[in-house]
Write an enzyme that holds these catalytic residues in place. Structure first.
Site, PDB file in Angstrom:
ATOM      1  N   HIS A 112      -3.306  -5.117   1.555  1.00 51.23           N
ATOM      2  CA  HIS A 112      -2.493  -5.183   2.886  1.00 51.23           C
ATOM      3  C   HIS A 112      -2.550  -6.838   2.959  1.00 51.23           C
ATOM      4  CE1 HIS A 112      -2.029  -1.040   4.515  1.00 51.23           C
ATOM      5  NE2 HIS A 112      -3.026  -0.996   3.727  1.00 51.23           N
TER       6      HIS A 112
ATOM      7  N   GLU B 119      -0.696  -8.272   5.234  1.00 49.63           N
ATOM      8  CA  GLU B 119      -0.347  -8.313   6.640  1.00 49.63           C
ATOM      9  C   GLU B 119      -1.570  -8.459   7.768  1.00 49.63           C
ATOM     10  OE1 GLU B 119       0.224  -5.779   4.817  1.00 49.63           O
ATOM     11  OE2 GLU B 119      -0.125  -3.914   5.806  1.00 49.63           O
TER      12      GLU B 119
ATOM     13  N   CYS C  16       0.840  -1.201  -0.132  1.00 48.04           N
ATOM     14  CA  CYS C  16       0.048   0.101   0.145  1.00 48.04           C
ATOM     15  C   CYS C  16       0.810   1.399  -0.060  1.00 48.04           C
ATOM     16  CB  CYS C  16      -1.031   0.096   1.147  1.00 48.04           C
ATOM     17  SG  CYS C  16      -2.478   1.040   0.788  1.00 48.04           S
TER      18      CYS C  16
HETATM   19  N1  GLN Z   1      -3.370   6.481   0.999  1.00 51.66           N
HETATM   20  C1  GLN Z   1      -2.033   6.109   1.875  1.00 51.66           C
HETATM   21  C2  GLN Z   1      -1.051   6.845   1.118  1.00 51.66           C
HETATM   22  O1  GLN Z   1      -1.193   7.557   0.124  1.00 51.66           O
HETATM   23  C3  GLN Z   1      -1.932   4.678   1.728  1.00 51.66           C
HETATM   24  C4  GLN Z   1      -2.864   3.873   2.473  1.00 51.66           C
HETATM   25  C5  GLN Z   1      -2.406   2.677   2.890  1.00 51.66           C
HETATM   26  O2  GLN Z   1      -1.333   2.265   3.104  1.00 51.66           O
HETATM   27  N2  GLN Z   1      -3.362   1.910   3.688  1.00 51.66           N
HETATM   28  O3  GLN Z   1       0.059   6.889   1.512  1.00 51.66           O
END
Ligand code: GLN
Length: 207
Positions: A183, A185, A89
């Site tokens: 994610h 994890e 992410c």
């Molecule tokens: N929206 C977040 C970002 O731009 C990432 C979101 C996440 O890691 N769950 O960094």
């Protein structure tokens, strides 16, 4: 400078960048898949690592902290020099070579992709879905997308797209650098971590 990895022992030492984000969840999964885990909060914590995970969280914050603590260039050099890296992410955002936005943001790079942050639309800021990942047996993964990024363009032909959602790449890999928009994890499905760690064990990207 980080020391070169040895990457041959059965219990590789994998760092989790621990400046912000869901660090603990990754440490727990690494333990489950048989790796030794280390929180990485300072440049010297990069020494001797066999791989590193960049967790989910807020990529702008993590980038600012990397810069403030003088870790941005050492981490860039380590990844560019072949340190296996896995970003989830926000970690995917940080590992991207380019972002689809005009505001500048600190990036580590390593994946030849252009990525758009928060790209899955307002009504579905967060959702779970099943995702088939190339190279992962045993059926689709439970994937949790939380304000997730989207790869909008693959810039380097060395990038492999391992999974898509509605034709958008959500798991990508370039050599020893891998990232997922979701994610893995938080769902108890450890197969992407296993893929990453087995790639480290064999000294090359798992396939
Ligand atoms: N929206 C977040 C970002 O731009 C990432 C979101 C996440 O890691 N769950 O960094």
């Amino acid at each position: 400078m980080p020391t070169p990895r040895t990457a041959t022992d059965d219990q590789p030492l994998v760092g989790v960048l621990a400046l912000q984000g869901d660090v603990h969840e990754h440490l727990v999964v690494l333990d489950r898949v048989g790796a030794r885990a280390r929180r990485v909060r300072r440049t010297e914590h990069l020494d001797g690592l066999d791989g590193i995970i960049l967790p989910g969280g807020e990529s702008t914050t993590i980038g600012k902290l990397l810069h403030r603590f003088g870790m941005l260039d050492p981490l860039r050099f380590a990844v560019a020099g072949g340190l296996p890296a896995f970003g989830t992410c926000a970690g995917m955002i940080l590992l991207s070579d380019e972002l689809d936005q005009s505001e500048p943001q600190h990036l580590v790079g390593g994946l030849g992709v252009r990525t758009r942050r928060n790209a899955f639309g307002r009504q579905v800021d967060s959702f779970d879905t099943a995702v088939d990942v190339a190279g992962i047996d045993g059926g689709p993964m439970d994937a949790s997308f939380i304000r997730a990024p989207k790869v909008v363009e693959v810039l380097d032909e060395a990038v492999e797209v391992l999974a898509t959602v509605d034709d958008d790449p959500v798991v990508v890999r370039q050599g020893p650098v891998m990232a997922s928009a979701f994610h893995p994890e938080v769902t108890g499905d450890d197969r992407l971590h296993t893929l990453f760690v087995s790639g480290i064990r064999s000294g090359r990207p798992a396939s």
